[in-house]
Write a protein that holds these residues in place. Sequence first.
Motif, PDB file in Angstrom:
ATOM      1  N   UNK A  26       0.829  -1.221   0.000  1.00  0.00           N
ATOM      2  CA  UNK A  26       0.000   0.000   0.000  1.00  0.00           C
ATOM      3  C   UNK A  26       0.859   1.265   0.000  1.00  0.00           C
ATOM      4  N   UNK A  27       0.440   2.248  -0.761  1.00  0.00           N
ATOM      5  CA  UNK A  27       1.115   3.549  -0.746  1.00  0.00           C
ATOM      6  C   UNK A  27       0.729   4.289   0.532  1.00  0.00           C
ATOM      7  N   UNK A  28       1.706   4.795   1.295  1.00  0.00           N
ATOM      8  CA  UNK A  28       1.373   5.473   2.553  1.00  0.00           C
ATOM      9  C   UNK A  28       0.714   6.824   2.319  1.00  0.00           C
ATOM     10  N   UNK A  29       0.003   7.299   3.337  1.00  0.00           N
ATOM     11  CA  UNK A  29      -0.615   8.628   3.315  1.00  0.00           C
ATOM     12  C   UNK A  29       0.037   9.492   4.391  1.00  0.00           C
ATOM     13  N   UNK A  35       5.315  14.453   5.191  1.00  0.00           N
ATOM     14  CA  UNK A  35       5.394  14.692   3.753  1.00  0.00           C
ATOM     15  C   UNK A  35       5.485  13.345   3.039  1.00  0.00           C
ATOM     16  N   UNK A  36       4.776  13.220   1.934  1.00  0.00           N
ATOM     17  CA  UNK A  36       4.884  12.045   1.075  1.00  0.00           C
ATOM     18  C   UNK A  36       5.811  12.394  -0.082  1.00  0.00           C
ATOM     19  N   UNK A  37       6.896  11.618  -0.221  1.00  0.00           N
ATOM     20  CA  UNK A  37       7.888  11.868  -1.259  1.00  0.00           C
ATOM     21  C   UNK A  37       7.838  10.745  -2.283  1.00  0.00           C
ATOM     22  N   UNK A  38       7.762  11.134  -3.551  1.00  0.00           N
ATOM     23  CA  UNK A  38       7.896  10.172  -4.660  1.00  0.00           C
ATOM     24  C   UNK A  38       9.383  10.034  -4.936  1.00  0.00           C
ATOM     25  N   UNK A  39       9.937   8.901  -4.525  1.00  0.00           N
ATOM     26  CA  UNK A  39      11.382   8.715  -4.594  1.00  0.00           C
ATOM     27  C   UNK A  39      11.854   8.484  -6.025  1.00  0.00           C
ATOM     28  N   UNK A  73       8.348  15.923  -3.864  1.00  0.00           N
ATOM     29  CA  UNK A  73       7.208  15.916  -2.950  1.00  0.00           C
ATOM     30  C   UNK A  73       5.923  15.660  -3.729  1.00  0.00           C
ATOM     31  N   UNK A  74       5.175  14.616  -3.288  1.00  0.00           N
ATOM     32  CA  UNK A  74       3.920  14.264  -3.931  1.00  0.00           C
ATOM     33  C   UNK A  74       2.717  14.810  -3.180  1.00  0.00           C
ATOM     34  N   UNK A  75       2.825  14.884  -1.841  1.00  0.00           N
ATOM     35  CA  UNK A  75       1.681  15.326  -1.035  1.00  0.00           C
ATOM     36  C   UNK A  75       2.205  15.859   0.294  1.00  0.00           C
ATOM     37  N   UNK A  76       1.521  16.846   0.831  1.00  0.00           N
ATOM     38  CA  UNK A  76       1.941  17.479   2.085  1.00  0.00           C
ATOM     39  C   UNK A  76       0.844  17.313   3.130  1.00  0.00           C
ATOM     40  N   UNK A 121       8.757   3.191  -4.004  1.00  0.00           N
ATOM     41  CA  UNK A 121       8.378   4.304  -4.877  1.00  0.00           C
ATOM     42  C   UNK A 121       7.967   5.544  -4.088  1.00  0.00           C
ATOM     43  N   UNK A 122       7.378   5.344  -2.912  1.00  0.00           N
ATOM     44  CA  UNK A 122       6.954   6.468  -2.073  1.00  0.00           C
ATOM     45  C   UNK A 122       7.407   6.237  -0.637  1.00  0.00           C
ATOM     46  N   UNK A 123       7.623   7.346   0.073  1.00  0.00           N
ATOM     47  CA  UNK A 123       7.916   7.257   1.498  1.00  0.00           C
ATOM     48  C   UNK A 123       7.211   8.383   2.233  1.00  0.00           C
ATOM     49  N   UNK A 124       6.635   8.041   3.379  1.00  0.00           N
ATOM     50  CA  UNK A 124       6.027   9.018   4.288  1.00  0.00           C
ATOM     51  C   UNK A 124       7.067   9.347   5.350  1.00  0.00           C
TER      52      UNK A 124
END
Length: 340
Positions: A26-29, A35-39, A73-76, A121-124
Amino acid sequence: MKAIVLKDLIKPGSNQKAELFYEEVPTPKPGKGEILVRLRTAALNRRDIFIRYGMYPGIQVPSIPGSDGAGVIAEIGEGVEGFEAGNEVVINPSMDWGENPAFPNPTFSVLGVPIDGTYSQYIKIPAENVFHKPDYLTWEEAAALPLAGLTAYRAVVTKGNVKEGDTVIVPGIGGGVATFALQIAAAKGANVYVTSSSEEKIAKAIELGAAGGVNYRSENWVKELKKISGGGDLLIDSIGGDTFNDLINLAKPGGRIVSFGATLGTVNNLVMPRVFFKQLHIMGSTMGTPQEFGEMLALYEKNKIQPVVDQVFPLEQVNEAHLQMEQGSQFGKIVLTIPE
């Protein structure tokens, strides 16, 4: 998202190695203050290998390894200021250091097991661990820098108090931290000398700014190094074992020895009079504070220092990348590219 997952706990000393699995998770929120970073890239550290052999405290499974990473940064999350979606960033893997710069909180940890890390792919990540990426760095260079660069900066600058004109000795050149220690000390105006079992690595170190080096497979390498360097004002050690006694011999009176690792294990037959008659300062160091991370990035940006990247692998070839690290032939960092 795609990620590398560690699923097995290995008993230390069993000489077994946990498998790594490339799979969908699952992609974290991001929550409040996160911050959600698209690595885009991640990098390897010796710590990642130790975890697979069960030789590291606090391992929990399943979890995603990886301490070093850079991305967009994908989401804040709620309450985050100073960033916006699309910013290019690099991640500080020193988690929850605390308020005291002298030593970390009891809750301190390093990103990537047990906290899900950068092989994904993503990290919170907490906003306090996110820093703007210096524009001049490539994605591979940005991912190479965090853990090893921070460790080297604290050892050389904060603990080692390196000064212009100092003679600095860095044994075992080629590993990430040792290579960054060379770059940082040279940028501060020090004369840096290195050791290695490889003449090629010594030559590469000289290209990066080292004043010279010796092959430690030589029977008289300590005498050779003392002759060409005059002895060390500051000695940066990650090796321990018998090499630590050699560094005590190489240290000038009043010299500083900073230790951040012990790949050769216990220091035996330590002759204390050599320490106290020389008035030596022996200090331990590991990782660093958020302020030191920012100072390290600023030093690299001011001097336009290029982190050394040895090889680049796609994320799904992480096992091949780990084997390369275990062989110990690299000079600089091994980096992973994250799939789109």
